[in-house]
Design an enzyme around this catalytic site. Sequence first.
Site, PDB file in Angstrom:
ATOM      1  N   GLU A 104       0.835  -1.211   0.000  1.00 27.72           N
ATOM      2  CA  GLU A 104       0.000   0.000   0.000  1.00 27.72           C
ATOM      3  C   GLU A 104       0.864   1.254   0.000  1.00 27.72           C
ATOM      4  O   GLU A 104       0.540   2.250  -0.641  1.00 27.72           O
ATOM      5  CB  GLU A 104      -0.961  -0.009   1.189  1.00 27.72           C
ATOM      6  CG  GLU A 104      -2.019  -1.102   1.030  1.00 27.72           C
ATOM      7  CD  GLU A 104      -2.878  -1.233   2.257  1.00 27.72           C
ATOM      8  OE1 GLU A 104      -2.346  -1.573   3.338  1.00 27.72           O
ATOM      9  OE2 GLU A 104      -4.097  -0.997   2.142  1.00 27.72           O
ATOM     10  N   GLU A 124      -3.568  -9.523   3.805  1.00 26.02           N
ATOM     11  CA  GLU A 124      -4.342  -9.184   4.992  1.00 26.02           C
ATOM     12  C   GLU A 124      -5.471 -10.167   5.275  1.00 26.02           C
ATOM     13  O   GLU A 124      -5.795 -10.428   6.428  1.00 26.02           O
ATOM     14  CB  GLU A 124      -4.934  -7.774   4.861  1.00 26.02           C
ATOM     15  CG  GLU A 124      -3.941  -6.657   4.987  1.00 26.02           C
ATOM     16  CD  GLU A 124      -3.269  -6.285   3.673  1.00 26.02           C
ATOM     17  OE1 GLU A 124      -3.285  -7.087   2.717  1.00 26.02           O
ATOM     18  OE2 GLU A 124      -2.712  -5.180   3.618  1.00 26.02           O
TER      19      GLU A 124
HETATM   20  N1  T1G Z   1       4.322  -7.406  11.926  1.00 27.72           N
HETATM   21  C1  T1G Z   1       5.030  -7.738  13.049  1.00 27.72           C
HETATM   22  N2  T1G Z   1       5.933  -8.750  13.093  1.00 27.72           N
HETATM   23  C2  T1G Z   1       6.125  -9.443  11.965  1.00 27.72           C
HETATM   24  C3  T1G Z   1       5.425  -9.155  10.770  1.00 27.72           C
HETATM   25  C4  T1G Z   1       4.493  -8.085  10.785  1.00 27.72           C
HETATM   26  N3  T1G Z   1       3.811  -7.726   9.691  1.00 27.72           N
HETATM   27  N4  T1G Z   1       5.835 -10.053   9.831  1.00 27.72           N
HETATM   28  C5  T1G Z   1       6.750 -10.848  10.422  1.00 27.72           C
HETATM   29  N5  T1G Z   1       6.921 -10.487  11.694  1.00 27.72           N
HETATM   30  C6  T1G Z   1       7.854 -11.090  12.649  1.00 27.72           C
HETATM   31  C7  T1G Z   1       7.534 -12.545  12.911  1.00 27.72           C
HETATM   32  O1  T1G Z   1       6.552 -12.658  13.928  1.00 27.72           O
HETATM   33  C8  T1G Z   1       8.885 -13.061  13.359  1.00 27.72           C
HETATM   34  O2  T1G Z   1       9.081 -12.588  14.687  1.00 27.72           O
HETATM   35  C9  T1G Z   1       9.860 -12.287  12.480  1.00 27.72           C
HETATM   36  O3  T1G Z   1       9.153 -11.107  12.058  1.00 27.72           O
HETATM   37  C10 T1G Z   1      10.311 -13.065  11.260  1.00 27.72           C
HETATM   38  O4  T1G Z   1       9.102 -13.472  10.609  1.00 27.72           O
HETATM   39  C11 T1G Z   1      -2.763  -1.821   7.083  1.00 27.72           C
HETATM   40  C12 T1G Z   1      -3.455  -4.206   8.035  1.00 27.72           C
HETATM   41  C13 T1G Z   1       7.282 -11.323   5.822  1.00 27.72           C
HETATM   42  C14 T1G Z   1       6.950 -13.489   4.601  1.00 27.72           C
HETATM   43  O5  T1G Z   1       0.711 -10.366   6.742  1.00 27.72           O
HETATM   44  O6  T1G Z   1       4.232 -13.289   6.050  1.00 27.72           O
HETATM   45  O7  T1G Z   1      -0.282  -4.650   6.574  1.00 27.72           O
HETATM   46  O8  T1G Z   1       9.268 -14.849  15.779  1.00 27.72           O
HETATM   47  O9  T1G Z   1       9.586 -15.921  10.849  1.00 27.72           O
HETATM   48  O10 T1G Z   1       9.773 -16.761   7.366  1.00 27.72           O
HETATM   49  O11 T1G Z   1      -3.333  -2.940   5.134  1.00 27.72           O
HETATM   50  O12 T1G Z   1       6.862 -12.868   8.249  1.00 27.72           O
HETATM   51  O13 T1G Z   1      11.329 -13.572  15.171  1.00 27.72           O
HETATM   52  O14 T1G Z   1       9.830 -12.756  17.021  1.00 27.72           O
HETATM   53  O15 T1G Z   1       7.718 -15.077   9.358  1.00 27.72           O
HETATM   54  O16 T1G Z   1      11.253 -14.827   6.577  1.00 27.72           O
HETATM   55  C15 T1G Z   1       0.366  -7.689   6.356  1.00 27.72           C
HETATM   56  C16 T1G Z   1       3.292 -11.201   7.609  1.00 27.72           C
HETATM   57  C17 T1G Z   1       0.186  -7.208   7.751  1.00 27.72           C
HETATM   58  C18 T1G Z   1       3.047 -10.371   6.358  1.00 27.72           C
HETATM   59  C19 T1G Z   1       8.753 -13.258   6.307  1.00 27.72           C
HETATM   60  N6  T1G Z   1       1.631  -8.394   6.210  1.00 27.72           N
HETATM   61  N7  T1G Z   1       4.625 -11.728   7.644  1.00 27.72           N
HETATM   62  O17 T1G Z   1       8.765 -14.631   6.567  1.00 27.72           O
HETATM   63  O18 T1G Z   1      10.116 -14.683   8.731  1.00 27.72           O
HETATM   64  S1  T1G Z   1      -1.399  -6.451   8.027  1.00 27.72           S
HETATM   65  C20 T1G Z   1       1.687  -9.716   6.466  1.00 27.72           C
HETATM   66  C21 T1G Z   1       4.970 -12.781   6.862  1.00 27.72           C
HETATM   67  C22 T1G Z   1      -1.319  -5.028   7.073  1.00 27.72           C
HETATM   68  C23 T1G Z   1      -2.406  -2.988   6.206  1.00 27.72           C
HETATM   69  C24 T1G Z   1      -2.600  -4.309   6.848  1.00 27.72           C
HETATM   70  C25 T1G Z   1       6.379 -13.288   7.025  1.00 27.72           C
HETATM   71  C26 T1G Z   1       7.325 -12.822   5.919  1.00 27.72           C
HETATM   72  P1  T1G Z   1       9.928 -13.510  15.740  1.00 27.72           P
HETATM   73  P2  T1G Z   1       9.077 -14.898   9.893  1.00 27.72           P
HETATM   74  P3  T1G Z   1      10.051 -15.304   7.262  1.00 27.72           P
END
Ligand code: T1G
Length: 701
Positions: A104, A124
């Site tokens: 976004e 999301e």
């Molecule tokens: N927020 C906070 N922490 C996050 C995070 C996030 N978006 N994504 C990952 N982490 C943390 C995760 O908990 C872990 O922490 C560490 O980073 C490594 O992650 C307004 C509402 C990006 C593909 O849904 O899919 O944007 O365990 O082990 O395998 O419209 O993380 O080390 O303490 O998964 O390399 C939308 C979610 C959010 C993406 C990387 N975004 N993340 O995978 O590492 S909502 C997502 C993932 C949003 C807006 C809306 C994956 C990754 P810890 P990991 P990875």
Amino acid sequence: MTQSVGLEMRDNVAILWIDNPPVNALSHHVRAGIVTGLEKASDAGAKAIVLAGKGGTFIAGADIKEFGKPLQEPGLPSVCDTIEATALPVVAAVEGNTLGGGLEVALSCHYRVANAKAKLGLPEVNLGLLPGAGGTQRLPRLLQNPVESITMVSSGRPVSGAKAAEIGLVDKTVDSGTVEAAVALANEIAEQDFENRRLSRVTLEMTDAIAAGFDAAMPTIARKAKGAIAPIRATECVRAAYEIPFNEGMKKERATFMELVVSDQSKALRHIFFAERASAKPPKDVKGDPRVVKKVGIIGAGTMGGGIAMTYAEAGIPVTVLEMTEDALDRGFATMEKNWARGIKSGRITKEGVAERMARLERTTSYDDLADCDLIVEAVFETMAIKKEVFGKLDAVAKKGAVLATNTSYLDINEIAAETSRPADVLGMHYFSPANIMPLLEIVRADETADDALLTALEMAKKTRKTPAIARVGHGFIGNRMLTPYLRQANLLVLEGASPDQVDKALTDFGWAMGPFAVSDLAGLDIGYKSRQDQKLDEHESRIYTAADRLVEAGFLGQKSGAGFYTYDPETRARSENSEATRIVSEVRSELGINTREISDEEIVERTQFALANEGAHVLGEGVAARASDIDVVYNYGYGYPRWRGGPMHYAESVGLKTVAAKISEWSDGAGGVHWTPSDLLMELAESGQSLADWDKENAS
Ligand code: T1G
């Protein structure tokens, strides 16, 4: 500026570097830093701006950890509006994970340069949300292709940088030097008019064809959502982009986001997002490094052994498969090849790919050929005697330091380990059938399992793309242990008056992929029958399964015999009532003197789901599982539990542990009380008001 957004001038271009490891999530300090950085870039006399992420990734989205907490301004929608309205042109350098709010932000930039291997998506809906910072309004205005917009938003699936260029999501792709390419483009367009690149100014027109396209897409989206609401609501917002002005569409998107972010479904999906990451981490008391695994041995080439062998070969690891006879190896290898070849038609794999995987498999009937394996997993018959014999032989031939794993579903691994001179090398790696497909791996840490052996199993889970959960030794570990009371209540409900189909439907309506009777038919009723014979159940317990036992004795084994609780169409496997099962159930009720009654779907859901949660609390209290959230991972990844309910423990928490405990106490005092053993931990938590999440924080090792 804040410490997480730096500014670097390169000639007339200001690069705003986002630096918020590990994934550059848009935490508050990042959002504030971007707004400040835009001002600073202008003050520094820049002619154009590049937005880039440190660590090889742009932005992985909003900070999920901030949801449910008071919003700290600036919110992401206003940050995006600020970027888009900036007087200077802004180019996004898209690489790595550019997801959710990250995409976004890129959409609110005026140009986008992507690495061909970047991942761009709006996931999301996987969190029970929708793109809440303009994604549902800007994406359709950029792509001008409703089908692509609907697919990206409703599926949550990312596209590569290359695909993004194809559909017009980015302006260009590079194979390397993404930031440099973005700076070059920034220089190129610095003096150009870019008014038409502010997507909020683009007007979309709804046509009959586009409206028909949305109407046609919705039933499929709803079917795939399997009860989840976010994909449907997100698609409604994309449709609004064609029907109402941008600002009104933003209001609709915001209102929908605010509704979803407090929904039980989103809380459950955010719970399991973090749960699956927690369960993959080593326990805090475990030290050291995993052992090196260059070669894996599998004992058994049957359904489980073959599936496990495929899992390692798929991960590029050489495998030696041992069976007792050449015939058994022939059958096993033919099945593995056939299973891989199934993917050729759908384009999932090529013929060469099948050959590559098969080439990683060696075969033998001699234990000596396992001597060079670093990990050996046995998947032989589920009897202690045979397992002990296998481990005795392994102890004699396996190399020093080899990890010796059993795929047992129930048995005592301490007893198996005692058959060897190296119990520290022994642990459980419990796969779920079909092992090459099902993502769950229960890793069982026996009393003497060495730290580095446990770390090796966790590392193998990662390498073979399995979702692990660590269990301690206990009959049935986590998942199968909890299945017993779940099936007990399901069978009791049928004795008391419900039909198998009513129980199954109530639970598929709850969200389960399949109901317990359909699953029993799928697995084979003879498996439960044999297990009950082996366990020599007491009278109270055995009477519950009288009907199930009679079905097996009458030759109704489930799908494999064409009929069990249901009858199966030989072609389509569509199920329908088995009148013989209905007759047998009725006969058993009479023999047991049971006066049947009307049973509500609500009672079916409560008794089965609370039985799961109660047993899960026993498992937690006994230390067989380290976290309640690990139990939820087991059920999500091994048993077809509805992800948007979070898991049996999260669901109980969402109902209220006090309510669950009160119901279980009531039932254990009632007619069926003999079948309930209330968990002390559950009763204590209900009494104290402590949540399972807090318990996990305090106790997870
Ligand atoms: N927020 C906070 N922490 C996050 C995070 C996030 N978006 N994504 C990952 N982490 C943390 C995760 O908990 C872990 O922490 C560490 O980073 C490594 O992650 C307004 C509402 C990006 C593909 O849904 O899919 O944007 O365990 O082990 O395998 O419209 O993380 O080390 O303490 O998964 O390399 C939308 C979610 C959010 C993406 C990387 N975004 N993340 O995978 O590492 S909502 C997502 C993932 C949003 C807006 C809306 C994956 C990754 P810890 P990991 P990875």
